[in-house]
Design a protein around this motif. Structure first.
Motif, PDB file in Angstrom:
ATOM      1  N   ALA A  79       0.835  -1.205   0.000  1.00  0.00           N
ATOM      2  CA  ALA A  79       0.000   0.000   0.000  1.00  0.00           C
ATOM      3  C   ALA A  79       0.868   1.253   0.000  1.00  0.00           C
ATOM      4  CB  ALA A  79      -0.937  -0.009   1.202  1.00  0.00           C
ATOM      5  N   VAL A  80       1.895   1.267   0.847  1.00  0.00           N
ATOM      6  CA  VAL A  80       2.809   2.411   0.907  1.00  0.00           C
ATOM      7  C   VAL A  80       3.583   2.528  -0.406  1.00  0.00           C
ATOM      8  CG1 VAL A  80       4.849   3.324   2.097  1.00  0.00           C
ATOM      9  CG2 VAL A  80       2.987   2.327   3.421  1.00  0.00           C
ATOM     10  N   LEU A  81       4.005   1.392  -0.938  1.00  0.00           N
ATOM     11  CA  LEU A  81       4.741   1.371  -2.201  1.00  0.00           C
ATOM     12  C   LEU A  81       3.921   2.006  -3.322  1.00  0.00           C
ATOM     13  CD1 LEU A  81       7.079   0.372  -4.051  1.00  0.00           C
ATOM     14  CD2 LEU A  81       5.825  -1.794  -4.222  1.00  0.00           C
ATOM     15  N   PHE A  82       2.640   1.656  -3.424  1.00  0.00           N
ATOM     16  CA  PHE A  82       1.827   2.200  -4.502  1.00  0.00           C
ATOM     17  C   PHE A  82       1.535   3.685  -4.317  1.00  0.00           C
ATOM     18  CE2 PHE A  82       0.738  -2.360  -5.369  1.00  0.00           C
ATOM     19  CZ  PHE A  82       1.446  -2.409  -6.557  1.00  0.00           C
ATOM     20  N   HIS A  83       1.423   4.139  -3.075  1.00  0.00           N
ATOM     21  CA  HIS A  83       1.310   5.587  -2.840  1.00  0.00           C
ATOM     22  C   HIS A  83       2.578   6.282  -3.329  1.00  0.00           C
ATOM     23  CE1 HIS A  83      -2.438   6.131  -0.694  1.00  0.00           C
ATOM     24  NE2 HIS A  83      -2.176   5.051   0.036  1.00  0.00           N
ATOM     25  N   ALA A  84       3.721   5.689  -3.014  1.00  0.00           N
ATOM     26  CA  ALA A  84       4.999   6.271  -3.440  1.00  0.00           C
ATOM     27  C   ALA A  84       5.149   6.225  -4.952  1.00  0.00           C
ATOM     28  CB  ALA A  84       6.157   5.548  -2.761  1.00  0.00           C
ATOM     29  N   ALA A  85       4.665   5.167  -5.587  1.00  0.00           N
ATOM     30  CA  ALA A  85       4.780   5.050  -7.050  1.00  0.00           C
ATOM     31  C   ALA A  85       3.989   6.144  -7.763  1.00  0.00           C
ATOM     32  CB  ALA A  85       4.307   3.673  -7.500  1.00  0.00           C
ATOM     33  N   VAL A  86       2.898   6.582  -7.160  1.00  0.00           N
ATOM     34  CA  VAL A  86       2.104   7.656  -7.742  1.00  0.00           C
ATOM     35  C   VAL A  86       2.819   8.999  -7.592  1.00  0.00           C
ATOM     36  CG1 VAL A  86      -0.062   8.946  -7.491  1.00  0.00           C
ATOM     37  CG2 VAL A  86      -0.081   6.456  -7.448  1.00  0.00           C
ATOM     38  N   ALA A  87       3.512   9.168  -6.472  1.00  0.00           N
ATOM     39  CA  ALA A  87       4.123  10.463  -6.150  1.00  0.00           C
ATOM     40  C   ALA A  87       5.561  10.621  -6.632  1.00  0.00           C
ATOM     41  CB  ALA A  87       4.085  10.684  -4.633  1.00  0.00           C
ATOM     42  N   ASP A  88       6.270   9.524  -6.820  1.00  0.00           N
ATOM     43  CA  ASP A  88       7.705   9.593  -7.114  1.00  0.00           C
ATOM     44  C   ASP A  88       8.015   8.832  -8.402  1.00  0.00           C
ATOM     45  OD1 ASP A  88      10.529   8.864  -7.174  1.00  0.00           O
ATOM     46  OD2 ASP A  88      10.635   9.473  -5.081  1.00  0.00           O
ATOM     47  N   PRO A  89       8.521   9.521  -9.420  1.00  0.00           N
ATOM     48  CA  PRO A  89       8.778   8.842 -10.699  1.00  0.00           C
ATOM     49  C   PRO A  89       9.850   7.747 -10.630  1.00  0.00           C
ATOM     50  CG  PRO A  89       9.536  11.123 -10.775  1.00  0.00           C
ATOM     51  CD  PRO A  89       8.805  10.953  -9.480  1.00  0.00           C
ATOM     52  N   VAL A  90      10.790   7.861  -9.715  1.00  0.00           N
ATOM     53  CA  VAL A  90      11.834   6.831  -9.585  1.00  0.00           C
ATOM     54  C   VAL A  90      11.220   5.549  -9.018  1.00  0.00           C
ATOM     55  CG1 VAL A  90      14.014   6.223  -8.449  1.00  0.00           C
ATOM     56  CG2 VAL A  90      13.687   8.526  -9.377  1.00  0.00           C
ATOM     57  N   VAL A  91      10.364   5.701  -8.004  1.00  0.00           N
ATOM     58  CA  VAL A  91       9.681   4.538  -7.435  1.00  0.00           C
ATOM     59  C   VAL A  91       8.733   3.946  -8.479  1.00  0.00           C
ATOM     60  CG1 VAL A  91       8.134   3.718  -5.615  1.00  0.00           C
ATOM     61  CG2 VAL A  91       9.893   5.419  -5.083  1.00  0.00           C
ATOM     62  N   HIS A  92       8.025   4.807  -9.198  1.00  0.00           N
ATOM     63  CA  HIS A  92       7.123   4.338 -10.251  1.00  0.00           C
ATOM     64  C   HIS A  92       7.876   3.491 -11.268  1.00  0.00           C
ATOM     65  CE1 HIS A  92       4.941   4.644 -14.101  1.00  0.00           C
ATOM     66  NE2 HIS A  92       3.890   4.434 -13.322  1.00  0.00           N
ATOM     67  N   SER A  93       9.026   3.979 -11.697  1.00  0.00           N
ATOM     68  CA  SER A  93       9.832   3.254 -12.675  1.00  0.00           C
ATOM     69  C   SER A  93      10.258   1.891 -12.125  1.00  0.00           C
ATOM     70  CB  SER A  93      11.062   4.089 -13.041  1.00  0.00           C
ATOM     71  OG  SER A  93      11.868   3.401 -13.953  1.00  0.00           O
ATOM     72  N   ALA A  94      10.659   1.852 -10.861  1.00  0.00           N
ATOM     73  CA  ALA A  94      11.074   0.579 -10.250  1.00  0.00           C
ATOM     74  C   ALA A  94       9.905  -0.393 -10.187  1.00  0.00           C
ATOM     75  CB  ALA A  94      11.643   0.827  -8.857  1.00  0.00           C
ATOM     76  N   VAL A  95       8.723   0.089  -9.816  1.00  0.00           N
ATOM     77  CA  VAL A  95       7.537  -0.780  -9.746  1.00  0.00           C
ATOM     78  C   VAL A  95       7.211  -1.339 -11.123  1.00  0.00           C
ATOM     79  CG1 VAL A  95       5.038  -0.793  -9.331  1.00  0.00           C
ATOM     80  CG2 VAL A  95       6.566   0.291  -7.682  1.00  0.00           C
ATOM     81  N   VAL A  96       7.250  -0.503 -12.142  1.00  0.00           N
ATOM     82  CA  VAL A  96       6.953  -0.958 -13.508  1.00  0.00           C
ATOM     83  C   VAL A  96       7.989  -1.983 -13.970  1.00  0.00           C
ATOM     84  CG1 VAL A  96       6.839  -0.230 -15.933  1.00  0.00           C
ATOM     85  CG2 VAL A  96       5.663   1.100 -14.165  1.00  0.00           C
ATOM     86  N   GLN A 134      13.458  -3.305  -2.687  1.00  0.00           N
ATOM     87  CA  GLN A 134      14.076  -3.219  -1.358  1.00  0.00           C
ATOM     88  C   GLN A 134      15.408  -2.471  -1.410  1.00  0.00           C
ATOM     89  OE1 GLN A 134      12.394  -4.289   1.302  1.00  0.00           O
ATOM     90  NE2 GLN A 134      10.764  -5.040  -0.017  1.00  0.00           N
ATOM     91  N   ASP A 135      15.790  -2.007  -2.587  1.00  0.00           N
ATOM     92  CA  ASP A 135      17.028  -1.241  -2.754  1.00  0.00           C
ATOM     93  C   ASP A 135      16.999  -0.039  -1.801  1.00  0.00           C
ATOM     94  OD1 ASP A 135      18.301   1.270  -4.279  1.00  0.00           O
ATOM     95  OD2 ASP A 135      19.368  -0.555  -4.883  1.00  0.00           O
ATOM     96  N   PRO A 136      18.105   0.255  -1.116  1.00  0.00           N
ATOM     97  CA  PRO A 136      18.111   1.366  -0.150  1.00  0.00           C
ATOM     98  C   PRO A 136      17.638   2.702  -0.739  1.00  0.00           C
ATOM     99  CG  PRO A 136      20.095   0.064   0.104  1.00  0.00           C
ATOM    100  CD  PRO A 136      19.380  -0.475  -1.104  1.00  0.00           C
ATOM    101  N   GLN A 137      18.014   3.013  -1.975  1.00  0.00           N
ATOM    102  CA  GLN A 137      17.576   4.268  -2.599  1.00  0.00           C
ATOM    103  C   GLN A 137      16.052   4.285  -2.759  1.00  0.00           C
ATOM    104  OE1 GLN A 137      18.322   4.657  -6.761  1.00  0.00           O
ATOM    105  NE2 GLN A 137      17.934   6.851  -6.784  1.00  0.00           N
ATOM    106  N   ILE A 138      15.486   3.172  -3.193  1.00  0.00           N
ATOM    107  CA  ILE A 138      14.040   3.085  -3.381  1.00  0.00           C
ATOM    108  C   ILE A 138      13.346   3.143  -2.022  1.00  0.00           C
ATOM    109  CG2 ILE A 138      12.147   1.627  -4.224  1.00  0.00           C
ATOM    110  CD1 ILE A 138      13.852   2.892  -6.458  1.00  0.00           C
ATOM    111  N   MET A 139      13.885   2.437  -1.036  1.00  0.00           N
ATOM    112  CA  MET A 139      13.278   2.440   0.301  1.00  0.00           C
ATOM    113  C   MET A 139      13.280   3.858   0.891  1.00  0.00           C
ATOM    114  SD  MET A 139      12.068  -0.512   0.911  1.00  0.00           S
ATOM    115  CE  MET A 139      11.732  -0.394   2.661  1.00  0.00           C
ATOM    116  N   ARG A 140      14.352   4.614   0.710  1.00  0.00           N
ATOM    117  CA  ARG A 140      14.391   5.997   1.215  1.00  0.00           C
ATOM    118  C   ARG A 140      13.293   6.837   0.558  1.00  0.00           C
ATOM    119  NH1 ARG A 140      19.955   5.078   1.152  1.00  0.00           N
ATOM    120  NH2 ARG A 140      20.194   5.983  -0.914  1.00  0.00           N
ATOM    121  N   ARG A 141      13.101   6.653  -0.728  1.00  0.00           N
ATOM    122  CA  ARG A 141      12.085   7.418  -1.455  1.00  0.00           C
ATOM    123  C   ARG A 141      10.673   7.018  -0.995  1.00  0.00           C
ATOM    124  NH1 ARG A 141      15.196   9.849  -5.647  1.00  0.00           N
ATOM    125  NH2 ARG A 141      13.411  10.612  -6.837  1.00  0.00           N
ATOM    126  N   ILE A 142      10.471   5.743  -0.770  1.00  0.00           N
ATOM    127  CA  ILE A 142       9.177   5.270  -0.274  1.00  0.00           C
ATOM    128  C   ILE A 142       8.911   5.857   1.111  1.00  0.00           C
ATOM    129  CG2 ILE A 142       7.910   3.230   0.540  1.00  0.00           C
ATOM    130  CD1 ILE A 142       9.405   1.646  -1.703  1.00  0.00           C
TER     131      ILE A 142
END
Length: 163
Positions: A116-133, A146-154
């Protein structure tokens, strides 16, 4: 217009890789190994990744004294790593429905909260969105999320939402 419903009875992963050995000349691939709920769109992508693995294993097995046995052993040793991401993605989504039969993992509630948190972040952050896709399209393993950069953004998006 007639409305039609498609029912997919169950996702299945036949763990042939756990067998001590396969009958000589038999190599299960694609739906013979693992069937996914088609709503998630992972079946053909998974089969394509298995084909790439098969190509790599074939290339290496040719030089072996018993190429058939080498092919079977090497393919079955690696195929689970190809199936883990799409299997987890499709079954965790299906298991979110209480009526779905199946054993939920011990950390299921935590995984749902993270998603749930991941999908909120994917909507708000293009880097997280790209990782999810990339993970959803099987271009990256699920561990990418689970990459540290992605986790910080989430976490940053989650903190903003909580504030």
């Amino acid at each position: 217009m007639t409305q039609r419903h498609y029912r997919f009875p169950v996702s299945t992963w036949k763990h042939f890789e756990r067998l001590p050995r396969l009958p000589r000349g038999v190599l299960p691939v694609a739906d013979a190994l693992c069937r996914f709920n088609p709503i998630h769109g992972q079946g053909m992508s998974s089969a394509g990744k298995q084909a790439c693995l098969l190509q790599d294993v074939l290339y290496r097995a040719v030089a072996d004294p018993d190429p058939v046995a080498a092919l079977q052993t090497r393919f079955m040793a690696k195929v689970a790593s190809v199936l883990e991401t799409p299997w987890t993605m499709s079954t965790s989504a299906d298991l979110a429905f209480p009526a779905t039969r199946g054993e939920r993992p011990d950390n299921f509630a935590e995984a749902q909260q993270f998603e749930a948190v991941l999908f909120h972040a994917a909507v708000a952050d293009p880097v997280v969105h790209s990782a999810v896709v990339e993970v959803a399209q099987l271009l990256q393993p699920q561990s990418r999320l689970q990459d540290p950069q992605i986790m910080r953004r989430i976490e940053a998006v989650s903190a903003k939402v909580a504030a």
